[in-house]
Structure formats: C-alpha cells, structure tokens
Enzyme design. Sequence first.
Site, PDB file in Angstrom:
ATOM      1  N   CYS A 121       0.877  -1.167   0.000  1.00 35.83           N
ATOM      2  CA  CYS A 121       0.000   0.000   0.000  1.00 35.83           C
ATOM      3  C   CYS A 121       0.915   1.217   0.000  1.00 35.83           C
ATOM      4  O   CYS A 121       1.921   1.238   0.705  1.00 35.83           O
ATOM      5  CB  CYS A 121      -0.883   0.001   1.244  1.00 35.83           C
ATOM      6  SG  CYS A 121      -2.042   1.369   1.262  1.00 35.83           S
TER       7      CYS A 121
ATOM      8  N   HIS B 106       3.897   7.795   7.879  1.00 35.66           N
ATOM      9  CA  HIS B 106       3.211   7.555   6.593  1.00 35.66           C
ATOM     10  C   HIS B 106       1.956   8.405   6.430  1.00 35.66           C
ATOM     11  O   HIS B 106       1.400   8.505   5.357  1.00 35.66           O
ATOM     12  CB  HIS B 106       2.877   6.073   6.427  1.00 35.66           C
ATOM     13  CG  HIS B 106       1.585   5.636   7.053  1.00 35.66           C
ATOM     14  ND1 HIS B 106       1.275   5.840   8.373  1.00 35.66           N
ATOM     15  CD2 HIS B 106       0.517   5.006   6.520  1.00 35.66           C
ATOM     16  CE1 HIS B 106       0.078   5.345   8.630  1.00 35.66           C
ATOM     17  NE2 HIS B 106      -0.407   4.841   7.533  1.00 35.66           N
TER      18      HIS B 106
END
Lengths: 139, 489
Positions: B105, B412
């Site tokens: 991802c 992130h």
Amino acid sequence: MGYRFLKDISRSDVAVRVTSATLSGLISQAGAAFNRTMIMKPGSLPSDNTKKFSIYFKTEEELMFKFLNKLVYYKDVNNLLFRRFQVTKTKGHMVIEARGGRIDPEKIKPVVDIKAVTMHKFSVARKKGKWSMTAVFDV
Amino acid sequence: MEKEVSKRPAFSQVSDYSFDMPVSYMRGMRVPARVYADKTLLKEMDTRVFEQIANVSSLPGIVEHSLVMPDGHSGYGFPIGGVAAFDPDDGGIISPGGIGFDINCGMRLVLTNLTLDEVKPKIKELVDLLFSRIPTGVGNSSKLNISKDDFKMLAAEGSKWAVKKGFAYESDLKTTELGGSADWADPSKISDKAIARGLKQIGTLGSGNHYLEVQYVKPENIIDEKIAKRWGLFPNQIVIMLHTGSRGAGHQIATDYIEKFSRLAESGKGIKVNDKELACATFLSEPGQDYYKAMGCGVNISFANRQVITHQLRQAFSKVFKKDPEKLGMELLFDVAHNRASIEKHAIGKKERELLIHRKGSTGAYAPGRREIPLKYRKDGSPVIIGGSMETGSYLLVGSDNSEEAFSSTCHGSGRTKSRSQARKSTDGEKLFNSMLKRGIYVKSASWSGLAEESGDSYKNIDRVVDIINSANISRKVCKLLPLGNIKG
C-alpha cells in the site's frame, strides 16, 4: 441475540461481536454483521443468487473464520453479498447454502469494503448455552 | 475513546523527539522499543501501541530496537507506524502482520504544468470525470478484462507489465521504488483465491482511507525551494496524490500465509508468538521464502494497480484540458510504499549488516546516496509522500542524512484518533461535503458515511506529526500540499 459493533478494539478497522443460541444462528448473524459493515441497507440486497459450499473444521473458531473468508471471496470474485443462510451439519463439516444477490452500489448505500478477516482478538466461545464470536474486519 | 488495557511504560528520553521503552516493560522483549514523538504526543498515544510494539520486540532475530513513528496507533499484530529490522543470519523472521494485509500500500504523486487558476474553474468537471473513470468503493469492479495468465504476468512484473499494456510511460519506472517491479516475485507462491480476487480489481481505488486527490502548491508552503525546483515543483502548481494498494489479492496473500504460519506454530514446527497476527516464519526457511516471493507478487500487483489508475488520471486530465498528458507535464514524481518488507544494508555498531526491514504504516526514507533511491533523486535523498486527511493537506518530504537512525523509515500519514464508528457518530457526511465545498475542496465519495469516517478531525494534526519527524531529522520537509478535489470510496 444478534450483533453489535465494538468501540474498544480497533481504531482503523471494524470490530463486531455476534451472539446466537445455536451455531447455525451464529453463522447467519455473522453474515448479517458482515453485510451491515459494508452497506447501510442490507434489506435492499436481492435474493436471486445461491452459492452452496462446505466448510471442514476442527474447531468452531476455524469454522467461523473460514465462513467469513468465504463471504470476502464471493464479494470480491462474484460481487455477491448474502442475506440468508441455510446450514446443515454433517460429519466433520458444515454445508452452507447462501442466498443473496449482486451488489448494486446505487441501491445498497455503501459504507466500507471488508478486505480481510483478521485473527486479531478473533474468538468463538460458548458460555451458558450461548454462542458468541468476536472478529475484527480489515477495511 | 478506546479502553486503555495496557500499562504505560517507563520511558527514557533519548532526544527531544524520541523515547526508549526498556526491555523490562514486558517479559520476552529482546530489544527496547523506540517511539518518535514529543512529550505531548507520547502521552496521547493509546497504550495498546506500546503492548504491540513490545510484542514485536520479542520476535526472533530482531536487531537494535523496534520503532514507532509519531503517527503510530494500535493495529493488530504490529502497530500501525511500526518498524522492525530482523537479521536473516541470526534467525530473523518475516511476518505478514509486520507488513500489513494491504501489501505495498503506498502513495504516488503525479506532476502537472497546470496552475491553480487553470484548474480551479474546472475542478468539479475534473473530479466527476475521475470518479466515473476510476472504480471506487464497494461493488465497483475493474473495467479491464484480465485473464488469469495475464494476471500472473502482472504479479511477476508490476509496472513493467503496465508499460507493455500501454498503461505506463517507460519513464514511470525510473521514478517508482524498485523500478516498479519486485524481481523476487514468484506467482506460483500465491493461491488461486488471491488471483481470483485480484482479477477484477486492477485499476480500482478501493474504500476506507484510499483516495485520489487533486492538490496545489501554495507558494508559502514550499519549504525547501532548491529540492522542490529540482523535483519539478513550482508555486501554485497542480499535482495529484494517489493512495491505494494491492487490493483483495494482497489481502488474500497475507491471509493465506498468516494461516499457514499459524498452523506450523500449532503443530510445533513453527514459531510461537504472543498475538496470532504476528504469525511468522524464519526468513531463510522454506515457508519464509515462499511468503517473501508471494509478498513480491503483492508488491507488483500494487504497483500495477496504481499505474493503471495513473493512466486513467492522465486520460481524464487530457480530456478536460484538451491536451496530451505529455503536454500537461504529467510525469510521475515518485511512487513509494508504506507497507512492505525490504532487504537493506544498515550499519549496526561499526558493522554493516543485511537486514529485513518491516515497515507497516511507515514510509521508506533513504539518506542521500543510498542505492534504494532512483538515480534522479539519489543526491537529494528519497522523496517521501505523506498523506494527511482530505481536509488538512499532505506533505512531500525527503530522506535526510539522519534517516539511518530509524532504519531509513519515517511516518506515513497523520494516524487516526477516532474509530470509524466514532467518526460516523460525530460527523454528518453530507454536511462535511458542503463545508468542504465552501472551503474550496470538491470531494466525490461513494458514500456519505465513508466520507464522514475520513473527516479531518478523525486524524491527528498532520503538521504536528511532520514537525516531529522534521525535528528528529529522520526526514525533512520539502513542501506541503493542499487539497482542491478528491475522490474516495
């Protein structure tokens, strides 16, 4: 008996507790919780499609984990969600006939996609004659 | 708020922005855990994060310390925002739960030569077209017709497959991590179920926190002007950020191997762990290598997925602005993952060791000169793309000289503060839509409830998270990007 969403297990994902007097009922309620996690209006799903599958298991935990993963599979591969489950127990396995229909995003009011059933806090237990399952769905 | 079930550790302060949790916190910890935060953020973190990272610190072959980034929050198995380095030569493990179900991802950022003034009047048309072209949310499948054999090629080649099929420029490979292809991938290691689930999902965005966002570069938000210029950014520029992953196929790969590793543990042939989601195998064992090769397929599926969406994005811009994507300057700035395990060389003491770095909800942030960085950016450090919430903005960072301290890892995103159900209760999706519209952000979502779940106040303040990372100097700010239009599931 039914299902409820749990606030205290997962922040990013969706945790649910399902209860029923019978194992067959637990399967049906788990299916209902699965649908409600994904869509606002499970009642708007058609019932014109049937899938029949067997689940071999050693423990009830394994049965429920495999069952929920079947739902994820049919959702992704056939675009199907199921409303009704007919469960027949035979030696060492369950035969489940699931009836439902294709997901039409215009009709079902989507909420969020279930991408996996996690093993985090996953449990199935029978206490005082009542079955309960706790699961966290990765969404 | 979530129940506090674990005890708070007695931290020792390492710097203004990092704290160590001692091995005495929990029996079985092999190494300490380090948390990047300031004192306030540390207090605000849910205590389950500490329990989970302590479990990670207990895994075989772990080196030096496990890490939690400032956007860290509890997940399952590893916390989100967790990093751990394992030494394969010292019995180090590989764990699907340390990588995440959504293998590879990640984020990508696409440039344009368009300005805010040019795009703003057309944002509704643009976002509506993107929403119609890119399948989004529950029940919407891929518009591609991919055969099983073709999918196996895709799983083996990633973005290289997309180039062959006309969904990518050759130049895209040069600005994607790993050149857009995990060359260790082996499709024979993934199940038919994974392939079946993936077939209809290539080029789809998904739901939850996945999105595609049209953003602009406000002049005062350019922090490192030299790097921004070298990377093709300019004031008032329009860029596009994409966040998605390997979809159902990646999830199936993770599920298959978590089950496999759990069965091995139950039979006494595997590794026993504190949490089922930490199921793992010794990296150099046959099951460990099988998962690594399968994970490589997940990496490639994710690259291909983002690449096909990028193709649709370029086509949509071309249609609205009546120019070829090349003439609109729609180059890929970078594609970077935040859910992956990578073999990397890191200095431990005075010795360089080859380690398997697990990052779950943590972005690779490589110091200038490292071989992981594409040649175009190698002198500067690796570009790091940090998605904030759809209301507050996102960041482009660069790996710094000090990134090594955190095994070349950084945050992130902003990290959730509210559960999805809490967000739905406190926010009305339709009202949020109208409020964002008034603030100049046009969002198209598959559902109001999905929109409510992603409201800005469901997340930590992205500025605060990035300030900590910047101050700890494990990556540095290049610029902040503000939202103009967004599609989500």
